[in-house]
Design an enzyme around this catalytic site. Sequence first.
Site, short mmCIF file in Angstrom:
data_model
loop_
_atom_site.label_atom_id
_atom_site.label_comp_id
_atom_site.label_asym_id
_atom_site.label_seq_id
_atom_site.Cartn_x
_atom_site.Cartn_y
_atom_site.Cartn_z
N CYS A 17 0.78 -1.38 0.07
CA CYS A 17 -0.02 -0.23 0.07
C CYS A 17 0.68 1.56 0.11
CB CYS A 17 -1.08 -0.09 1.37
SG CYS A 17 -2.33 -1.29 1.21
N HIS A 70 -3.33 7.57 1.37
CA HIS A 70 -3.43 6.25 1.13
C HIS A 70 -4.82 5.92 1.61
CE1 HIS A 70 -3.86 2.02 0.37
NE2 HIS A 70 -3.69 1.61 1.69
N ASN A 94 -9.73 0.03 -0.76
CA ASN A 94 -8.34 0.01 -1.06
C ASN A 94 -7.93 -0.20 -1.86
OD1 ASN A 94 -5.79 -0.12 -0.10
ND2 ASN A 94 -6.00 -1.00 2.14
N1 ACO Z 1 -18.69 -7.74 8.43
C1 ACO Z 1 -19.14 -8.12 9.78
N2 ACO Z 1 -18.48 -8.32 10.82
C2 ACO Z 1 -17.24 -8.24 10.73
C3 ACO Z 1 -16.57 -8.18 9.29
C4 ACO Z 1 -17.52 -8.12 8.31
N3 ACO Z 1 -16.86 -7.68 7.04
N4 ACO Z 1 -15.44 -8.41 9.45
C5 ACO Z 1 -14.92 -8.61 10.70
N5 ACO Z 1 -16.13 -8.59 11.48
C6 ACO Z 1 -16.41 -8.76 12.86
C7 ACO Z 1 -15.27 -9.62 13.47
O1 ACO Z 1 -15.49 -11.01 13.40
C8 ACO Z 1 -15.49 -9.22 15.07
O2 ACO Z 1 -16.54 -10.01 15.44
P1 ACO Z 1 -16.50 -10.49 17.12
O3 ACO Z 1 -16.43 -9.30 18.03
O4 ACO Z 1 -17.55 -11.20 17.13
O5 ACO Z 1 -15.38 -11.17 17.29
C9 ACO Z 1 -16.09 -7.92 14.99
O6 ACO Z 1 -16.50 -7.65 13.63
C10 ACO Z 1 -14.80 -6.62 15.12
O7 ACO Z 1 -13.65 -7.13 14.45
P2 ACO Z 1 -12.53 -6.31 14.55
O8 ACO Z 1 -11.65 -6.83 13.50
O9 ACO Z 1 -12.01 -5.79 15.78
O10 ACO Z 1 -13.15 -4.81 13.98
P3 ACO Z 1 -12.54 -3.10 13.53
O11 ACO Z 1 -13.21 -2.23 14.27
O12 ACO Z 1 -11.09 -3.42 14.07
O13 ACO Z 1 -12.53 -3.29 12.20
C11 ACO Z 1 -11.10 -3.13 10.23
C12 ACO Z 1 -11.74 -4.18 11.28
C13 ACO Z 1 -11.98 -2.53 9.47
C14 ACO Z 1 -10.27 -4.29 9.38
C15 ACO Z 1 -9.97 -2.43 10.99
O14 ACO Z 1 -9.08 -3.00 11.99
C16 ACO Z 1 -9.05 -1.81 9.96
O15 ACO Z 1 -9.58 -0.95 9.14
N6 ACO Z 1 -7.73 -2.15 10.17
C17 ACO Z 1 -6.65 -1.39 9.36
C18 ACO Z 1 -6.54 -2.65 8.14
C19 ACO Z 1 -6.21 -1.93 6.72
O16 ACO Z 1 -7.00 -1.01 6.26
N7 ACO Z 1 -5.39 -2.58 6.07
C20 ACO Z 1 -5.16 -2.10 4.62
C21 ACO Z 1 -3.72 -2.29 4.43
S1 ACO Z 1 -2.77 -1.36 5.46
C22 ACO Z 1 -2.99 0.24 5.41
O17 ACO Z 1 -3.56 0.51 4.42
C23 ACO Z 1 -3.12 0.88 6.41
#
Ligand code: ACO
Length: 324
Positions: free
Chosen positions: A114, A251, A281
Amino acid sequence: MVRRSVVAGCGAYLPDRVVTNEELVQRVDTTDEWIVQRTGIKTRHIAGDDQKTSDLAIAAARQALEHAGMNASELDLVVLATATPDHTFPSTATTVQAALGMTRGAAFDVQAVCSGFVYAMNVADNFVRLGQAKNVLVIGAETFSRILDWEDRTTCVLFGDGAGAVVLLGQDASGDSSDRGVLANCLHSDGRHHDLLYVDGGPSATQTVGHLRMEGPEVFKHAVKNLSSVVGEALEIAGLHTDDVDWLVPHQANKRIISSTARKLRVSEEKIVMTVERHANTSAASIPLALNDAVRDGRINTGDVLVLEAMGGGFTWGASVVRW
Ligand code: ACO
């Protein structure tokens, strides 16, 4: 007197097929509300079966060259950032070079996931500053749809396909922060975090392409801290302050990461170029896609100070300060 890389033109390409959150609800256990609340994403573009990363890149490159009023024969270098190349080798950059009809100079890929576009801009700018190249095409192009596990709701909802490009021209300048062009670059990586965001395949490790795997919340934690600090470093190198920033072009991974980083930097929300809602993304393509949007709709104008910033797998992260 110094050499500066001045942006002469930009271009972008998005595949025709738009996939909504509702469509993904048919595929995995998710909701539009969850995706929008956690990420800000509503739609993403997905490449057709017959479209490769190079096809997206070529379309964006042609548009950038046209915008710059230049011919591919005038280019000295193509630097293409991608983590989803057409093939293991040759580089996707050389495929683009051939399609553009550029028969001299050099072309190569840069891989920083990324952060790829910021890395590619830094590499290109160094070539220009050293006088090794004058006219450079910098491209970010990805088909992340090909490496997603479409059964994994925690990752498949987050990404899209696309490409963006800029043409850099080497020009003599005074060397102070009022110059047009790339004023500063700052790159970092920390390979200790390689297993928080990675692809579980590859030619040497598994002889398969593999799928993207990510510890989302862990990535999130590192992102805001690393991004705000690298922007500060780049601005300091440029001799500028956050008050001087006209546009933050981040990004586009997640609306919450972008907004939290901007808040930490004290850059107001109106100064952020945000496309994550429509593009999701697109990895190395997301910054030039956002740039192109804001240039074409008249937000970014000559003389504006832009900060480009990104973080990605590795971890890698970086920022560039550019006076448009
Ligand atoms: N739909 C519904 N529920 C979901 C989904 C989905 N698509 N995905 C995960 N969940 C659930 C999980 O299973 C979890 O359930 P649980 O509490 O019963 O275990 C709950 O939602 C919360 O999951 P988390 O992973 O803790 O959610 P979070 O608020 O952290 O959001 C996300 C997840 C959006 C991936 C976030 O962590 C994020 O954006 N991280 C950065 C990752 C990223 O963008 N990476 C890209 C490359 S790196 C960069 O560009 C910076």
